[in-house]
Scaffold this motif. Structure first.
Motif, PDB file in Angstrom:
ATOM      1  N   ASN A   1      20.897   3.178  35.583  1.00  0.00           N
ATOM      2  CA  ASN A   1      20.783   3.069  37.041  1.00  0.00           C
ATOM      3  C   ASN A   1      19.784   4.097  37.557  1.00  0.00           C
ATOM      4  N   ARG A   2      18.908   3.669  38.442  1.00  0.00           N
ATOM      5  CA  ARG A   2      17.951   4.585  39.063  1.00  0.00           C
ATOM      6  C   ARG A   2      18.656   5.383  40.153  1.00  0.00           C
ATOM      7  N   VAL A   3      18.451   6.687  40.166  1.00  0.00           N
ATOM      8  CA  VAL A   3      19.085   7.584  41.121  1.00  0.00           C
ATOM      9  C   VAL A   3      18.022   8.518  41.685  1.00  0.00           C
ATOM     10  N   GLU A   4      18.131   8.836  42.948  1.00  0.00           N
ATOM     11  CA  GLU A   4      17.210   9.772  43.592  1.00  0.00           C
ATOM     12  C   GLU A   4      18.012  10.910  44.209  1.00  0.00           C
ATOM     13  N   PHE A   5      17.501  12.111  44.099  1.00  0.00           N
ATOM     14  CA  PHE A   5      18.032  13.258  44.825  1.00  0.00           C
ATOM     15  C   PHE A   5      16.951  13.663  45.814  1.00  0.00           C
TER      16      PHE A   5
END
Length: 122
Positions: free
Chosen positions: A113-117
């Motif tokens: 899964n692509r995740v951004e902070f």
């Protein structure tokens, strides 16, 4: 008539990967698990609390998670500390296209899964 907000979002993991997902989301990201309604427990997965919202981590087979740009972005207080923490846990941080007023990076969770902070800059 209007939309009031977002109640929850859902991401998916492979069936049977709940304990690995709990280790990542509840331990590495330090997000608390919340109780699922009894009527949904048989479906697998689990739910976590993120601020005032929920992330539902469901199970699903036959999905190529690493092939999509779909993602969830977590707003954080110190993006550099998070980048270092994830790197220490073997997660590769990827630079994002700059957005004025924000510091951010992205990564893939252990399931693709692509995740951004993202952190707002003054």
């Amino acid at each position: 008539m209007s939309i009031l907000g977002i109640h929850h979002v859902q991401i998916t993991i492979p069936k049977g990967a709940e304990e690995e997902a709990r280790a990542f989301y509840c331990t590495v990201l330090n997000l608390p698990e919340i109780e699922k309604p009894e009527s949904l427990k048989g479906r697998g997965g689990f739910w976590i609390q993120v601020g005032e919202r929920q992330v539902h981590i469901g199970t699903e087979e036959g999905v190529e998670r690493s092939a999509t740009k779909a993602h969830i972005a977590y707003q954080v207080e110190d993006v550099i500390v998070w980048r270092d923490r994830l790197t220490a846990h073997g997660i590769k941080a990827l630079d994002s296209v700059p957005i004025p007023g924000f510091e951010r990076f992205e990564f893939r969770d252990p399931f693709g899964n692509r995740v951004e902070f993202i952190q707002e800059q003054p």
